[in-house]
Design a protein around this motif. Structure first.
Motif, PDB file in Angstrom:
ATOM      1  N   ALA A  44     -19.365  34.669   2.746  1.00 43.33           N
ATOM      2  CA  ALA A  44     -20.224  33.592   2.267  1.00 43.33           C
ATOM      3  C   ALA A  44     -20.295  32.491   3.327  1.00 43.33           C
ATOM      4  O   ALA A  44     -19.326  32.243   4.034  1.00 43.33           O
ATOM      5  CB  ALA A  44     -19.671  33.029   0.969  1.00 43.33           C
ATOM      6  N   SER A  45     -21.452  31.863   3.461  1.00 39.70           N
ATOM      7  CA  SER A  45     -21.591  30.758   4.411  1.00 39.70           C
ATOM      8  C   SER A  45     -22.595  29.761   3.838  1.00 39.70           C
ATOM      9  O   SER A  45     -23.172  30.001   2.782  1.00 39.70           O
ATOM     10  CB  SER A  45     -22.095  31.285   5.753  1.00 39.70           C
ATOM     11  OG  SER A  45     -23.447  31.693   5.626  1.00 39.70           O
ATOM     12  N   ASP A  46     -22.791  28.674   4.536  1.00 42.46           N
ATOM     13  CA  ASP A  46     -23.729  27.660   4.057  1.00 42.46           C
ATOM     14  C   ASP A  46     -25.156  27.920   4.524  1.00 42.46           C
ATOM     15  O   ASP A  46     -26.060  27.125   4.280  1.00 42.46           O
ATOM     16  CB  ASP A  46     -23.306  26.267   4.552  1.00 42.46           C
ATOM     17  CG  ASP A  46     -21.994  25.846   3.913  1.00 42.46           C
ATOM     18  OD1 ASP A  46     -21.707  26.352   2.812  1.00 42.46           O
ATOM     19  OD2 ASP A  46     -21.266  25.036   4.522  1.00 42.46           O
ATOM     20  N   SER A  47     -25.367  29.021   5.242  1.00 41.44           N
ATOM     21  CA  SER A  47     -26.712  29.294   5.767  1.00 41.44           C
ATOM     22  C   SER A  47     -27.689  29.478   4.607  1.00 41.44           C
ATOM     23  O   SER A  47     -27.303  29.867   3.510  1.00 41.44           O
ATOM     24  CB  SER A  47     -26.681  30.520   6.669  1.00 41.44           C
ATOM     25  OG  SER A  47     -26.085  31.592   5.985  1.00 41.44           O
ATOM     26  N   PRO A  48     -28.978  29.209   4.858  1.00 43.02           N
ATOM     27  CA  PRO A  48     -29.961  29.288   3.771  1.00 43.02           C
ATOM     28  C   PRO A  48     -30.230  30.715   3.293  1.00 43.02           C
ATOM     29  O   PRO A  48     -30.794  30.906   2.224  1.00 43.02           O
ATOM     30  CB  PRO A  48     -31.224  28.669   4.392  1.00 43.02           C
ATOM     31  CG  PRO A  48     -30.999  28.658   5.863  1.00 43.02           C
ATOM     32  CD  PRO A  48     -29.529  28.668   6.105  1.00 43.02           C
ATOM     33  N   ALA A  49     -29.812  31.706   4.065  1.00 43.98           N
ATOM     34  CA  ALA A  49     -30.008  33.109   3.685  1.00 43.98           C
ATOM     35  C   ALA A  49     -28.931  33.937   4.386  1.00 43.98           C
ATOM     36  O   ALA A  49     -28.327  33.465   5.351  1.00 43.98           O
ATOM     37  CB  ALA A  49     -31.401  33.578   4.115  1.00 43.98           C
ATOM     38  N   PRO A  50     -28.676  35.167   3.920  1.00 38.31           N
ATOM     39  CA  PRO A  50     -27.656  35.983   4.581  1.00 38.31           C
ATOM     40  C   PRO A  50     -27.977  36.166   6.067  1.00 38.31           C
ATOM     41  O   PRO A  50     -29.142  36.383   6.416  1.00 38.31           O
ATOM     42  CB  PRO A  50     -27.748  37.327   3.849  1.00 38.31           C
ATOM     43  CG  PRO A  50     -28.475  37.061   2.592  1.00 38.31           C
ATOM     44  CD  PRO A  50     -29.330  35.870   2.806  1.00 38.31           C
ATOM     45  N   GLU A  51     -26.944  36.045   6.896  1.00 40.23           N
ATOM     46  CA  GLU A  51     -27.179  36.147   8.342  1.00 40.23           C
ATOM     47  C   GLU A  51     -27.447  37.586   8.757  1.00 40.23           C
ATOM     48  O   GLU A  51     -26.822  38.515   8.263  1.00 40.23           O
ATOM     49  CB  GLU A  51     -25.978  35.587   9.095  1.00 40.23           C
ATOM     50  CG  GLU A  51     -26.105  34.085   9.302  1.00 40.23           C
ATOM     51  CD  GLU A  51     -24.770  33.386   9.461  1.00 40.23           C
ATOM     52  OE1 GLU A  51     -23.912  33.934  10.176  1.00 40.23           O
ATOM     53  OE2 GLU A  51     -24.605  32.313   8.849  1.00 40.23           O
ATOM     54  N   LEU A  52     -28.391  37.738   9.685  1.00 43.21           N
ATOM     55  CA  LEU A  52     -28.722  39.060  10.221  1.00 43.21           C
ATOM     56  C   LEU A  52     -28.094  39.163  11.608  1.00 43.21           C
ATOM     57  O   LEU A  52     -28.434  38.389  12.505  1.00 43.21           O
ATOM     58  CB  LEU A  52     -30.241  39.219  10.292  1.00 43.21           C
ATOM     59  CG  LEU A  52     -30.931  39.098   8.929  1.00 43.21           C
ATOM     60  CD1 LEU A  52     -32.441  38.996   9.082  1.00 43.21           C
ATOM     61  CD2 LEU A  52     -30.564  40.288   8.040  1.00 43.21           C
ATOM     62  N   SER A  53     -27.165  40.088  11.763  1.00 46.90           N
ATOM     63  CA  SER A  53     -26.454  40.161  13.037  1.00 46.90           C
ATOM     64  C   SER A  53     -26.821  41.399  13.839  1.00 46.90           C
ATOM     65  O   SER A  53     -26.446  41.525  14.996  1.00 46.90           O
ATOM     66  CB  SER A  53     -24.951  40.133  12.798  1.00 46.90           C
ATOM     67  OG  SER A  53     -24.598  41.177  11.916  1.00 46.90           O
ATOM     68  N   VAL A  54     -27.559  42.323  13.238  1.00 43.38           N
ATOM     69  CA  VAL A  54     -27.863  43.593  13.920  1.00 43.38           C
ATOM     70  C   VAL A  54     -29.344  43.733  14.270  1.00 43.38           C
ATOM     71  O   VAL A  54     -29.694  44.241  15.323  1.00 43.38           O
ATOM     72  CB  VAL A  54     -27.422  44.798  13.043  1.00 43.38           C
ATOM     73  CG1 VAL A  54     -27.570  46.100  13.821  1.00 43.38           C
ATOM     74  CG2 VAL A  54     -25.987  44.631  12.555  1.00 43.38           C
ATOM     75  N   LEU A  55     -30.226  43.263  13.395  1.00 41.44           N
ATOM     76  CA  LEU A  55     -31.667  43.481  13.606  1.00 41.44           C
ATOM     77  C   LEU A  55     -32.201  42.707  14.813  1.00 41.44           C
ATOM     78  O   LEU A  55     -31.822  41.554  15.020  1.00 41.44           O
ATOM     79  CB  LEU A  55     -32.459  43.022  12.373  1.00 41.44           C
ATOM     80  CG  LEU A  55     -32.428  43.913  11.143  1.00 41.44           C
ATOM     81  CD1 LEU A  55     -33.181  43.228  10.002  1.00 41.44           C
ATOM     82  CD2 LEU A  55     -33.037  45.286  11.442  1.00 41.44           C
TER      83      LEU A  55
END
Ligand code: ADP
Ligand code: MG
Length: 350
Positions: free
Chosen positions: A217-228
Motif C-alpha cells: 500500500a502507498s499514498d499514490s493515487p493509483a497502484p504503481e506500475l513497475s513493469v509496463l
C-alpha cells in the motif's frame, strides 16, 4: 444457552449485496437458503438488493470500512467487478481494496467463486462459499491494472479477445439458459470458425521471478506500475511477441472462468501472474472441439495447438472494432496493457 453464547464468536457485521438480475434471477433465493449460517455465527446482517447496473459500484465506493467486517457478494463475476471498480475509485483505494470479500455464486459466470472453492478444496456451492465467508479468513487475491490511452480499470478474473470474447458477448442474448449460455454461444460460433489479427507482447515469467513482489500500500493515487512500458512506446527488448492471426486469446487471473471451465490449471489466487491461453494461426474445427471438450478438466492445455503463457505484464494490440471482454465487461479493441498487482485484494477462504 448462556454457555453457548459465551463460546460463540464475537459479533461481526456483514453487508450482503445481492444481484436479483444475476444468472437466471435466483440470487435472493440462493441467499435465503444460506442466511442461517450468518445468524449461527453471530453475524449481524445488513442487506442491499441491487436495483440497477452500477449500484454495487456505488455501494463499494461509499462503503464504511470500519462499520463492516466483510462484504458478501451474491451474484456473478460482473457484480464482483463492479465492487472492485468502486473500491478503486476511492481516495483510500489502498485500504478499500483490502476489504474482505465473501463471494457467493449466483450469476451465470461464477469463475471467481469456483476458483476460490477449488483453492480451498471445497465444492463450489452457495453453502460452501457462505461457510468460507463466515468461518474463513481473508486471503490475498491478485488484481491487475488494465489500461489504454483513455481509461483504466481493474481486473480480477480475465481478459478475452476474439473467439471467447465474442461468445461471451453474443451469448448475453442466451441469458435465460443460465450457465448453459456459454455452451449455446460456443456452438453458434463453431459453425463459423475464423481468426483475429493482433499483436500480443508479454514479459515471459522465468524461474527467477518465482517470488514476485507483493502489493505494498502507498499514498499514490493509483497502484504503481513497475513493469509496463509507457503506452505508445515500444515494448522492452526482452519481451516476447506473438503477431498475426490467432484463434484464441484467453488471459486468466484465476484458475476457473466459470464453474465448468478450468482455463488456467496452474493459476493460484495470489501468484502474481496472468495465465494466457493462446492458439496461434487458424484453428480447425477439430482443434476447437478438442479445446472446448478439454476445458472442464483443464485438459485443453495438452492440445498441441494450445500455448499456456505465464506473465506479470503484457500488451495486446487489435483492430479497434474487435471485441474484448474485461472480466465479462465489453471493451473495444485497440492497444491495451495489463500489469498484475500481487495479492492486492482479499477474499474469504481457508
Ligand atoms: P451474471 O453472471 O449473470 O452476468 P452478475 O451478477 O455478474 O451476473 O451481473 C450481471 C450484471 O447485472 C452486472 O453487470 C450488474 O451491473 C447488473 N445488475 C445489478 N443489479 C441489477 C438490477 N437490479 N437490474 C439489472 N441489472 C443489474
Ligand atoms: Mg494471478
Amino acid at each position: 444457552l448462556d454457555e453457548v453464547m459465551q463460546h460463540s464468536p464475537r459479533q461481526r457485521t456483514f453487508l450482503v449485496l445481492i444481484n436479483p438480475a444475476g444468472g437466471s434471477g435466483k440470487a435472493e433465493k440462493i441467499y435465503d437458503k444460506v442466511e442461517s449460517f450468518l445468524v449461527l455465527a453471530n453475524v449481524r446482517v445488513e442487506k442491499i438488493v441491487t436495483e440497477r447496473p452500477h449500484h454495487a459500484l456505488d455501494v463499494a465506493e461509499h462503503l464504511d470500512l470500519v462499520k463492516y467486517d466483510c462484504l458478501v457478494i451474491v451474484g456473478g463475476d460482473g457484480l464482483v467487478y463492479e465492487v472492485v471498480q468502486g473500491f478503486m475509485k476511492r481516495l483510500d483505494w489502498a485500504a478499500a481494496i483490502q476489504f474482505p470479500l465473501g463471494i457467493l455464486p449466483a450469476g451465470s459466470g461464477n469463475g471467481l467463486a469456483k476458483s476460490i472453492c477449488e483453492a480451498a478444496g471445497e465444492i463450489s456451492s452457495p453453502e460452501s462459499c457462505m461457510y468460507l465467508s463466515v468461518k474463513g479468513r481473508p486471503v490475498p487475491l491478485d488484481v491487475a491494472t488494465l489500461r489504454n490511452a483513455s481509461t483504466t480499470c481493474y481486473l480480477v478474473l480475465s481478459l478475452t479477445w476474439g473467439f471467447m470474447a465474442e461468445i461471451d458477448y453474443e451469448s448475453e442474448k442466451y441469458r435465460f439458459f443460465g450457465g448453459q449460455r456459454f455452451v449455446v454461444g460456443t456452438l453458434v460460433k463453431l459453425l463459423a470458425p475464423k481468426t483475429w489479427n493482433g499483436t500480443f507482447s508479454y514479459l515471459e515469467s522465468t524461474a527467477d521471478d518465482a517470488d514476485v513482489p507483493r502489493f505494498q500500500a502507498s499514498d499514490s493515487p493509483a497502484p504503481e506500475l513497475s513493469v509496463l512500458p509507457p503506452l505508445g512506446t515500444p515494448v522492452p527488448p526482452k519481451w516476447k511477441t506473438i503477431e498475426g492471426p490467432m484463434s484464441m486469446f484467453w488471459a486468466m487471473n484465476v484458475s476457473h472462468a466459470s464453474t465448468d471451465a478450468h482455463i488456467a490449471p496452474p493459476a493460484r489466487l495470489d501468484d502474481g501472474f496472468f495465465h494466457v491461453v493462446v492458439m496461434e494461426g487458424k484453428a480447425s474445427r477439430g482443434d476447437y472441439a478438442g479445446v472446448m471438450l478439454g476445458l472442464e478438466k483443464g485438459q485443453h492445455v495438452d492440445q498441441p495447438a494450445v500455448q499456456l503463457i505465464k506473465t506479470r505484464a503484457f500488451q495486446l494490440q487489435t483492430p479497434d472494432e474487435h471485441v474484448l471482454m474485461a472480466d465479462g465487461e465489453r471493451c473495444d479493441g485497440g492497444t491495451w496493457q495489463v500489469e498484475v498487482h500481487r495479492g492486492m485484494a482479499r477474499v474469504m477462504s481457508v
